[in-house]
Design an enzyme around this catalytic site. Structure first.
Site, PDB file in Angstrom:
ATOM      1  N   TYR A 144      27.849  74.025  64.783  1.00 56.46           N
ATOM      2  CA  TYR A 144      26.789  73.509  64.021  1.00 56.46           C
ATOM      3  C   TYR A 144      25.495  73.855  64.862  1.00 56.46           C
ATOM      4  O   TYR A 144      25.448  73.391  65.987  1.00 56.46           O
ATOM      5  CB  TYR A 144      26.907  72.114  63.712  1.00 56.46           C
ATOM      6  CG  TYR A 144      25.779  71.390  62.891  1.00 56.46           C
ATOM      7  CD1 TYR A 144      25.644  71.833  61.782  1.00 56.46           C
ATOM      8  CD2 TYR A 144      24.777  70.677  63.552  1.00 56.46           C
ATOM      9  CE1 TYR A 144      24.431  71.077  60.775  1.00 56.46           C
ATOM     10  CE2 TYR A 144      23.844  70.148  62.768  1.00 56.46           C
ATOM     11  CZ  TYR A 144      23.593  70.132  61.292  1.00 56.46           C
ATOM     12  OH  TYR A 144      22.563  69.785  60.548  1.00 56.46           O
ATOM     13  N   ASP A 243      23.597  77.548  72.394  1.00 55.56           N
ATOM     14  CA  ASP A 243      23.103  76.405  71.786  1.00 55.56           C
ATOM     15  C   ASP A 243      23.578  74.977  72.828  1.00 55.56           C
ATOM     16  O   ASP A 243      24.443  74.565  72.649  1.00 55.56           O
ATOM     17  CB  ASP A 243      23.692  76.100  70.302  1.00 55.56           C
ATOM     18  CG  ASP A 243      23.000  74.936  69.781  1.00 55.56           C
ATOM     19  OD1 ASP A 243      22.503  74.017  70.249  1.00 55.56           O
ATOM     20  OD2 ASP A 243      22.929  74.497  68.431  1.00 55.56           O
ATOM     21  N   LYS A 271      17.947  66.711  72.380  1.00 52.28           N
ATOM     22  CA  LYS A 271      18.368  65.463  72.715  1.00 52.28           C
ATOM     23  C   LYS A 271      17.787  64.771  74.085  1.00 52.28           C
ATOM     24  O   LYS A 271      16.552  64.390  73.921  1.00 52.28           O
ATOM     25  CB  LYS A 271      20.076  65.702  73.113  1.00 52.28           C
ATOM     26  CG  LYS A 271      20.913  66.405  71.706  1.00 52.28           C
ATOM     27  CD  LYS A 271      21.021  65.461  70.844  1.00 52.28           C
ATOM     28  CE  LYS A 271      21.887  66.293  69.493  1.00 52.28           C
ATOM     29  NZ  LYS A 271      21.765  65.316  68.365  1.00 52.28           N
TER      30      LYS A 271
END
Length: 434
Positions: A144, A243, A271
């Site tokens: 994702y 990613d 994050k």
């Protein structure tokens, strides 16, 4: 356990917010029940609006490496707030955090700040396309990369949880430009490249991958997978994008790429670099990044990019990491302790459930065979996970409300927290297997 206030708030929220939540996986849809509305987080704990306290292993889905609301990040936010919330103009702090990121992650020579992980991955793909002059990308089943149109084909995270890995609203054109490979299967990548060659030239602008998958649950790369991916992208002049929105600065100060000793051409972050605030970033080789406007022709902009409050929190988090590299050894020891405790309960249950872990992220799969990719992940018994989730929740342990997500250990988790979690896991496992 009283949850009446959460239940009332959820019913009210559904009148004004789609599904009652602002991000799908929060809705508890895959595990059943009513989501808890949180009022406070401190250290390893969260407290809901009904006053129930939980040991938290979500950590806002990864950014809380130091637990909730650590004093040094809170103080950095308060200090920044004294000077204003947003300027829409450059600040010195943007320069300092960019330099710090390039110091910590050797593959990143230049970096552009954005506002979310999704924005980072979308921008990185655009940069790769603009740099190469090619349109197609390769992504992997179950990975994702945010909710950009060209990522929502066989996606992970909430898309996988809700059984809609290809979202309505994604055009056929976007789908046609996104090629799907199998995680941990380098031959599937080679096949796609060969099938998409015209006059001997491949049409692939980029390969984007979670170096450690976290959005179909925690799935580790098998031996040499990332190195072989690096080699083939170099040979074929394809931009390799890692990613690391989830893994960046969580697995090590240099992310997964430091652990596996593989340098991508570009990296996306999120994050932890926001210290708990909404932040993303993408960076990489100077020759690619200098194509970004205003240095080059590839346009990307954001009014709130480099927001001073978010930058202050992120700079505090990354500076702490730089000055205290020993935290990763602490995280490894605590995570291994928790892993061993959970595995002992699995053994006693007589089942062969799988626990995948690297550093401070892990997933307990209710599957009987090793989970190495999307196909093996979706063999998990999601109904059994739902029962397990609620048994743990009733014992004061807050886990991801979905089988296909990672749980995170923070530096704030004490041995007492871990022991309580291990004991709760033993009881929950025994309850659901009976």
């Amino acid at each position: 356990m009283n949850r009446s206030v959460s239940e009332r708030l959820f019913e009210e929220a559904k009148k004004y917010i789609p599904g009652g939540v602002n991000s799908p996986v929060r809705a508890f849809k895959s595990v059943g029940g009513t989501p808890l509305f949180i009022s406070k987080g401190i250290g390893s704990k969260m407290i809901d609006v009904d006053g129930n306290e939980f040991i938290d292993y979500i950590g806002s889905w990864g950014p809380h490496l130091f637990g909730h609301n650590p004093d040094f990040i809170k103080q950095s936010i308060l200090d920044a707030l004294e000077n204003g919330t947003s300027f829409g103009a450059p600040t010195e702090l943007e320069v300092k955090i960019a330099k710090l990121i390039t110091d910590l992650v050797p593959s990143v020579e230049m970096v552009r700040m954005v506002n979310s992980g999704t924005e980072a991955t979308m921008s990185a793909i655009r940069a790769a396309r603009g740099f190469t002059g090619k349109d197609k990308i390769i992504k992997f089943e179950g990975c994702y990369h945010g909710h950009g149109d060209f990522f929502l084909i066989k996606a992970g995270s909430g898309a996988l949880t809700f059984g809609v890995p290809t979202s309505p609203g994604v055009t056929k054109g976007n789908a046609a430009d996104t090629l799907i490979a199998e995680y941990n299967n380098i031959d599937s990548v080679k096949k796609l490249i060969q099938e998409n060659k015209t006059s001997g030239r491949n049409q692939i602008a980029a390969v984007i991958v979670e170096p450690v998958a976290g959005n179909m649950g925690t799935v580790l790369p098998e031996k040499n997978f990332l190195k072989e991916l690096r080699d083939i992208c170099s040979e074929e002049k394809i931009v390799l994008i890692f990613d690391e929105v989830m893994t960046g600065f969580r697995l090590s100060k240099g992310g997964a790429q430091e652990i596996y000793d593989v340098k991508p051409d570009m990296t996306t972050f999120g994050k932890i670099i926001g210290g708990g605030l909404p932040v993303g970033a993408y960076g990489g080789k100077k020759e690619i990044m200098e194509m970004i406007s205003p240095a080059g022709p590839i346009y990307q902009a954001g009014t709130l990019s480099g927001n001073p409050i978010a930058m202050s929190a992120g700079y505090a988090a990354l500076t702490y990491i730089k000055n205290h590299p020993e935290i990763y050894e602490q995280l490894e020891q605590n995570s291994a302790y928790l892993e061993n405790g959970i595995k002992e309960a699995i053994k006693l249950s007589g089942r062969n459930f799988q626990l995948n872990r690297i550093g401070s992220m892990m997933t307990l799969f209710f599957a009987e065979e090793p989970v190495t990719d999307y196909k093996s992940a979706i063999k998990s018994d999601t109904k059994l996970y739902g029962k397990y989730f609620h048994e743990m929740l009733n014992r004061g342990i807050y886990l991801p409300p979905a089988q296909f997500e990672a749980m995170f250990v923070s530096t704030a988790h004490s041995k007492d927290d871990l022991d309580k979690t291990i004991a709760a896991n033993f009881e929950a496992m025994k309850k659901i297997i009976e």
